[in-house]
Design a protein around this motif. Structure first.
Motif, PDB file in Angstrom:
ATOM      1  N   ASP A 153      37.963  38.090  35.786  1.00 26.02           N
ATOM      2  CA  ASP A 153      39.049  39.156  35.115  1.00 26.02           C
ATOM      3  C   ASP A 153      38.597  40.622  35.426  1.00 26.02           C
ATOM      4  OD1 ASP A 153      40.770  37.344  34.164  1.00 26.02           O
ATOM      5  OD2 ASP A 153      39.906  37.059  32.317  1.00 26.02           O
ATOM      6  N   ASN A 186      40.590  43.386  37.561  1.00 24.51           N
ATOM      7  CA  ASN A 186      40.787  44.558  36.801  1.00 24.51           C
ATOM      8  C   ASN A 186      40.293  45.701  37.894  1.00 24.51           C
ATOM      9  OD1 ASN A 186      42.047  46.105  34.689  1.00 24.51           O
ATOM     10  ND2 ASN A 186      39.755  46.787  34.083  1.00 24.51           N
ATOM     11  N   ARG A 239      42.468  46.414  40.482  1.00 24.25           N
ATOM     12  CA  ARG A 239      43.665  47.140  40.098  1.00 24.25           C
ATOM     13  C   ARG A 239      43.570  48.655  39.715  1.00 24.25           C
ATOM     14  NH1 ARG A 239      43.840  42.958  36.196  1.00 24.25           N
ATOM     15  NH2 ARG A 239      45.259  41.147  36.723  1.00 24.25           N
ATOM     16  N   GLN A 240      42.191  48.953  39.208  1.00 21.92           N
ATOM     17  CA  GLN A 240      41.924  50.278  39.093  1.00 21.92           C
ATOM     18  C   GLN A 240      41.678  51.221  40.300  1.00 21.92           C
ATOM     19  OE1 GLN A 240      38.908  49.927  36.020  1.00 21.92           O
ATOM     20  NE2 GLN A 240      40.230  49.960  34.245  1.00 21.92           N
TER      21      GLN A 240
END
Length: 462
Positions: free
Chosen positions: A139, A143, A146-147
């Motif tokens: 996870d 993430n 994504r960032q």
């Protein structure tokens, strides 16, 4: 005790020295004394990166970098960070195409702690690796993607250009971040097999630089690392060689919500560790290395068609290096205007070569960057590992700048003429779209078209 030899200072090394040693289990050790400040840097390079991954399991090397901070037999959970930072040190890890590294900078009297921590996770990470830590770090990596990639302007440019510059099936076709689908598909058994294969002492180089007692440091290394068994199951990375020139221009247009139009390109250049690569580095420094460069002066200062213009080298040892061009346009200026000016400057440079003043400035700039890297204990530890893992000789780190200073203007012109051509680049063009309305705030509209590229590259880019 491990066997080793002492290296004397070489010409062009600035008086820096390093000693090399090897444990019975294959771990290579490089030590460099520096008593200027009471700190010590520990750097551990594993010879594994995204080029070692297989289709369907991309991103595993980067995922494992995160798993290495999730605890080991004697260190639970986030304990590695807590112990190092509690002792006044700093630490991190990174993953690239060609290696994964871990590093700590400690007060000199805390060096033993850093060595024990690195040895504990090299030797016993599997004792702590379970489904909970796997899901936690999966996870975290998703993430991070994504960032840093999916939700920032131009965030996927590196990924898209890499996929265009290296054909489908090439070991450098995908970037270390990996895909969401592959991250989801990775299993605990995949992670355990990956660790057993690559996280072995005979697949690593450990460097320690700073205010150290070499004899005591070697004793600690033997004590903590010496009993870790070697592993012989690693397969060599797939062949990354390619023709010197692409032979055609690969092009993709992306329509996204970005601040300005952009022209980005990746040129295929010589492999790292060669004189031709050093010449290419100098060429790109003259053309786009800072505000004194030709492209910056032409596009930003003179024409005022761009707000930023840079040209830098991504050095790669196992595949052609890439020259990365990045230009952000000014106002309503169209990309073809920028591209025409860039091609004009590259053609002029290939025809005329650099001036004596440009050569002197570019060589001084690369020399300063080399001094910056070797001027800190952490930077020097990293460079010693780099040259040991990628080129087999850590001593090369201490004399790298001398090889750059020996390159001639004629060699710089030659590599520019041979490689900085329109038929030897992958091009990425960004065209801004209007901001999404409130109802579509969580969606990104992307239209991708690819010309002169394979269907496989088009699918990868999407």
């Amino acid at each position: 005790m491990p066997m080793g030899h002492t290296a004397t200072a070489q010409a062009g090394s600035g008086g820096l020295t390093a000693t090399e040693h090897r444990l019975a289990n294959g771990l290579r050790v490089v030590l460099s004394e520096d008593h200027l400040t009471p700190v010590a840097a520990v750097c551990l390079w594993y010879d594994v990166g995204s080029r070692h991954e297989v289709k369907g399991r991309t991103g595993l090397a980067h995922l494992f970098e995160h798993l290495m901070f999730q605890g080991s037999a004697q260190v639970k959970g986030n304990g590695h960070f807590e112990l190092v930072q509690g002792a006044g040190g700093s630490l991190n890890g990174t993953t690239s195409f060609e290696r994964t590294n871990y590093f700590e900078t400690m007060p000199a009297h805390q060096l033993e702690l850093a060595l024990w921590l690195e040895a504990d996770r090299m030797g016993s990470l599997l004792a702590a690796l379970d489904e909970e830590s796997m899901e936690n770090q999966r996870d975290v990596v998703k993430n991070e993607r994504r960032q840093r990639y999916d939700n920032v302007p131009y965030g996927t440019a590196f990924e898209k250009l890499t996929a265009l510059a290296y054909p489908e099936g090439h070991p450098y076709h995908h970037t270390p971040i990996g895909s969401m689908a592959d991250l989801d598909a990775a299993t605990l058994d995949d992670a355990r097999a990956f660790f057993r294969t690559y996280y072995a002492p005979n697949n690593a180089v450990l460097s320690v630089v700073g205010d150290i007692d070499p004899e005591q440091t070697l004793a600690w290394i033997e004590k903590y690392f010496g009993s870790i068994p070697s592993h012989d199951g690693k397969q060599p990375p797939r062949d990354g060689s390619l023709p010197d020139v692409m032979g055609e221009q690969v092009r993709e247009v992306v329509e996204e919500e970005v601040p300005a139009r952009a022209l980005m390109a990746a040129y295929r250049l010589p492999e790292d560790g060669t004189r031709a690569c050093d010449a290419a580095d100098l060429a790109l420094t003259v053309l786009g290395g800072g505000e004194s460069s030709r492209l910056y002066n032409r596009l930003v200062r003179r024409d005022r068609t761009a707000v930023a213009a840079g040209f830098g080298l991504l050095r790669l040892a196992g595949a052609p290096s890439l020259g990365w061009l990045d230009v952000k346009t000014s106002g309503d200026v169209e990309v073809p205007v920028i591209e025409s000016a860039v091609d004009e400057e590259l053609a002029r440079f290939a025809e005329e070569g650099p001036t004596a003043e440009e050569m002197e400035r570019a060589q001084a700039q690369l020399e300063r960057e080399w001094l910056d890297r070797l001027g800190t204990v952490a930077g020097r530890a990293d460079e010693l590992c780099r040259y040991a893992v990628l080129f087999g000789d850590p001593q090369l780190a201490l004399t790298a700048v001398q090889r750059v200073l020996e390159v001639t203007a004629e060699e710089v012109q030659e590599v520019a003429k041979a490689r900085l051509r329109p038929d030897n680049r992958a091009v990425l063009v960004y065209e801004p779209t209007a901001p999404a309305d409130e109802t579509d705030a969580d969606e990104t509209t992307v239209t991708v078209s690819v010309t002169d590229a394979t269907d496989e590259n088009e699918e990868a880019a999407k």
